[in-house]
Design an enzyme around this catalytic site. Structure first.
Site, PDB file in Angstrom:
ATOM      1  N   HIS A 192       0.835  -1.213   0.000  1.00  0.00           N
ATOM      2  CA  HIS A 192       0.000   0.000   0.000  1.00  0.00           C
ATOM      3  C   HIS A 192       0.859   1.248   0.000  1.00  0.00           C
ATOM      4  O   HIS A 192       2.048   1.213   0.332  1.00  0.00           O
ATOM      5  CB  HIS A 192      -0.917   0.017   1.232  1.00  0.00           C
ATOM      6  CG  HIS A 192      -2.121  -0.861   1.096  1.00  0.00           C
ATOM      7  ND1 HIS A 192      -2.074  -2.213   1.325  1.00  0.00           N
ATOM      8  CD2 HIS A 192      -3.396  -0.576   0.726  1.00  0.00           C
ATOM      9  CE1 HIS A 192      -3.272  -2.729   1.110  1.00  0.00           C
ATOM     10  NE2 HIS A 192      -4.089  -1.762   0.751  1.00  0.00           N
TER      11      HIS A 192
ATOM     12  N   LYS B  86      -0.761   4.925   4.548  1.00  0.00           N
ATOM     13  CA  LYS B  86      -1.704   4.006   5.208  1.00  0.00           C
ATOM     14  C   LYS B  86      -1.280   3.782   6.652  1.00  0.00           C
ATOM     15  O   LYS B  86      -0.113   3.469   6.919  1.00  0.00           O
ATOM     16  CB  LYS B  86      -1.764   2.678   4.447  1.00  0.00           C
ATOM     17  CG  LYS B  86      -2.800   1.715   5.025  1.00  0.00           C
ATOM     18  CD  LYS B  86      -3.058   0.553   4.095  1.00  0.00           C
ATOM     19  CE  LYS B  86      -3.999  -0.461   4.727  1.00  0.00           C
ATOM     20  NZ  LYS B  86      -5.311   0.125   5.085  1.00  0.00           N
TER      21      LYS B  86
END
Ligand code: NAD
Length: 272
Positions: free
Chosen positions: A155, A159
């Site tokens: 990600h 995040k």
């Protein structure tokens, strides 16, 4: 046909903005409120570059609910904030569609209890991308034949939670299919194995190792590698744009409120 009245919490966030654009473009939905701590007082349409819509960004969710009487609240914030937002929505009888990830067990149990008490439903999807749901369904099938598997999720570097909600959900689905007490669970250390660098073998969820990568340039990606005698099989899903999540969010806004109680996973709204 009556449009579904929707408010979005986390409205000026990365996902919030993408969701609002999706709602504005959907003839069956009507955006009636936008909640965020960023951009208070601004018109959400102006923030999105779509011109004034007459919907001001507010901080106070209760006030927005009282003023706009929504059918559905869509939440993309952070877990602690989302928990409070869901409690408020349930209290007011507003259905919650939740994309936020990172809840702990206690928070989920409390939401379940409150939802049952008040008779107001909540829908959670760790991943709203149809491709990611299909990846999880494929993993459920493959693990019957190749029970040794590891998950790598990748990600963007903003995040907050790791592993991702998608990776946790995938591991849960796979572990349930394989049997929680399977001998093949790599999570149980094999004889003689040790980590020279702590964490090198990843985290362990229900016996499935999960490796989390956070880098700029990524959006949301996941690969599952299955290993068998003399062979491996890999499946991978890539969300290269946040728009990948929007058809799933719109499906949930329209379909999830027809279900009772707490429902987890987009697969429950798709005919699979
Ligand atoms: P983001 O940081 O861009 O947006 C979060 C927003 O919440 C921000 O605008 C922030 O100001 C707002 N916020 C924080 N505290 C608040 C409060 N007290 N009241 C109101 N608003 C508040 O994050 P993002 O990338 O949009 O992701 C949001 C969440 O969605 C994360 O948990 C992420 O993991 C999850 N996510 C889920 C999916 C899915 O398919 N389920 C997809 C992408 C992201």
């Amino acid at each position: 046909m009556k449009k579904t009245r929707v408010i979005v919490t986390g409205a000026t966030g990365r996902m919030g903005q993408a969701v609002i654009n999706g709602i504005l473009d959907d003839p069956q939905c009507s955006l009636v409120g936008a909640v965020d701590i960023k951009g208070e007082g601004k018109d959400i349409g102006a923030v999105l570059g779509r011109g004034n819509l007459g919907i001001r960004i507010e901080q106070n969710l209760e006030k927005v609910i009282e003023d706009t009487l929504p059918d559905v609240m869509v939440d993309f914030t952070i877990a602690q904030v989302a928990k409070t937002n869901i409690d408020t929505a349930i209290k007011f009888g507003v259905y919650s569609v939740v994309g936020t990830t990172g809840f702990n067990e206690k928070e989920l149990e409390e939401i379940q209890g409150l939802s049952e008490d008040k008779g107001t439903g909540v829908f959670f999807a760790p991943n709203f991308a149809i491709g990611a749901v299909l990846m999880m369904q494929c993993a459920k099938e493959i693990i019957k034949y190749l029970p040794e598997a590891e998950i790598i999720e990748l990600h963007h570097d903003q995040k907050l939670d790791s592993p991702s909600g998608t990776a946790l959900r995938t591991a849960e689905i796979m572990a349930l299919e394989r049997g929680l007490n399977s001998n093949t669970a790599q999570g149980k250390e094999k004889k003689g194995m040790y980590e020279k660098v702590k964490g090198a073998r990843g985290g362990n969820h229900n016996g499935i190792p999960i490796h989390s990568i956070r880098l700029p340039g990524l959006v949301a990606h996941q690969e599952i590698i299955f290993g068998g005698l003399g062979q491996t099989l890999s499946i991978r899903h890539d969300s290269i744009d946040r728009n990948s999540f929007i058809p799933g969010v719109l499906l949930a806004i329209k379909e999830a409120p027809k279900r009772e109680g707490v429902v987890v996973g987009l697969e429950n709204l798709m005919e699979m």
